[in-house]
Design a protein around this motif. Structure first.
Motif, PDB file in Angstrom:
ATOM      1  N   PRO A 250      43.209  51.772  48.608  1.00  0.00           N
ATOM      2  CA  PRO A 250      44.160  51.647  47.505  1.00  0.00           C
ATOM      3  C   PRO A 250      43.441  51.260  46.214  1.00  0.00           C
ATOM      4  N   PRO A 251      44.028  51.524  45.052  1.00  0.00           N
ATOM      5  CA  PRO A 251      43.389  51.176  43.780  1.00  0.00           C
ATOM      6  C   PRO A 251      43.101  49.693  43.638  1.00  0.00           C
ATOM      7  N   SER A 252      43.889  48.850  44.278  1.00  0.00           N
ATOM      8  CA  SER A 252      43.711  47.405  44.136  1.00  0.00           C
ATOM      9  C   SER A 252      42.372  46.921  44.677  1.00  0.00           C
ATOM     10  N   VAL A 253      41.736  47.708  45.564  1.00  0.00           N
ATOM     11  CA  VAL A 253      40.461  47.307  46.151  1.00  0.00           C
ATOM     12  C   VAL A 253      39.316  47.472  45.160  1.00  0.00           C
ATOM     13  N   LEU A 254      39.395  48.509  44.327  1.00  0.00           N
ATOM     14  CA  LEU A 254      38.332  48.782  43.349  1.00  0.00           C
ATOM     15  C   LEU A 254      38.713  48.142  42.012  1.00  0.00           C
ATOM     16  N   GLN A 255      38.182  46.983  41.760  1.00  0.00           N
ATOM     17  CA  GLN A 255      38.501  46.275  40.532  1.00  0.00           C
ATOM     18  C   GLN A 255      37.744  46.887  39.356  1.00  0.00           C
ATOM     19  N   MET A 256      38.480  47.431  38.388  1.00  0.00           N
ATOM     20  CA  MET A 256      37.852  48.021  37.220  1.00  0.00           C
ATOM     21  C   MET A 256      37.566  46.914  36.188  1.00  0.00           C
ATOM     22  N   ASN A 257      36.531  46.133  36.470  1.00  0.00           N
ATOM     23  CA  ASN A 257      36.170  45.053  35.560  1.00  0.00           C
ATOM     24  C   ASN A 257      34.661  44.951  35.402  1.00  0.00           C
TER      25      ASN A 257
END
Length: 272
Positions: A250-257
């Motif tokens: 899910p997108p929540s696993v890959l933190q775009m930071n």
């Protein structure tokens, strides 16, 4: 020696015509779930530690980099890498066509000497220069290098017109009849041609384009819910289900930071 605890993934999203991907560090402590997607995948881990499983029950293989063919079930593990990059190459691009012809549905492990210089340049562009353009340039050169792309051979202009139509309406419902009309073809003829050129049905391709739009918005600091709606998903749950199917997580696993996201958000704040 005990393996150090894996850190949560921290990274950035990059994209250009026909290619997109993630560059980051950490991996959340577990391999990505088995999955497949229409894009050809180029995975790179530096300085070592990348593992690939081809097929649901294949043996794990350690490598510096690998090419995974379109629609092939696979799993990757980047938890042992200091830096990893995963690029998705659309099959209808010249690089994609060249790679599809070469791979013939098989996994290809890439010699470390082929990607060593690119990996070091990529790490510097990401961590030190913190430059989206520099990261993009290194990734573009790497794709050209591993694909040994021949002089550009245009894809079918009718499919390219359809792709442009879809990209311009990524947040809106689009029907087969509408997109076929943009390509000046009947729905039946267009359906066949589109699968032939892209390797996937229209509906799957539309979902793919929406996912790419989501990652771009997350880079700019948008919430998951906001990005989901802006990309045409019913809600964040719909987005998560689609992402799990296509990326294995899910997108929540890959933190775009990562450093590129931080700069992008800083520019937005400055302009606000």
């Amino acid at each position: 020696m005990d393996k150090p605890a894996a850190s949560r993934y921290r990274g950035d999203f990059v994209a250009w015509a026909g290619v997109c991907g993630f560059i980051g560090e950490g991996g959340g402590g577990a391999p990505i779930a088995p999955h497949s997607h229409y894009a050809i995948q180029l995975a790179l881990g530096a300085p070592a530690g990348l593992r690939i499983q081809f097929g649901r029950h294949g043996e794990w293989q350690t490598c510096a980099a690998a090419l995974v063919p379109s629609r092939a079930t696979h799993t990757i593990d980047v938890t042992g890498c200091q830096m990893s990059a995963v690029l998705f190459i659309e099959p209808e691009t010249p690089a994609g066509k060249a790679l599809s012809a070469r791979l013939q549905g098989r996994l290809e492990l890439i010699d470390p000497d082929v990607v060593d210089v690119a990996a070091r340049r990529l790490d510097r562009a990401w961590r030190v220069e913190r430059s989206y353009e520099a990261v993009q340039a290194v990734c573009m050169q790497l794709v050209q290098q591993v694909s040994n792309t021949a002089p550009r051979v245009p894809s079918d202009p009718r499919v390219l017109a359809a792709v442009d139509y879809i990209r311009a309406r990524v947040d809106q419902p689009v029907s087969l009849a509408e997109v076929a009309g943009a390509a000046n073809l009947s729905p039946g003829r267009f359906r066949h041609l589109f699968v032939q050129e892209t390797g996937m049905p229209l509906r799957t391709y539309v979902l793919w384009r929406r996912l790419l739009h989501v990652w771009t918005l997350l880079m700019k600091g948008e919430t998951l819910s906001g990005a989901a709606h802006a990309a045409g998903f019913a809600d964040s749950a719909h987005l998560s289900r689609t992402s799990r199917t296509m990326f294995g997580l899910p997108p929540s696993v890959l933190q775009m930071n990562g450093p590129l996201s931080a700069r992008a958000r800083g520019r937005q704040h400055h302009l606000a």
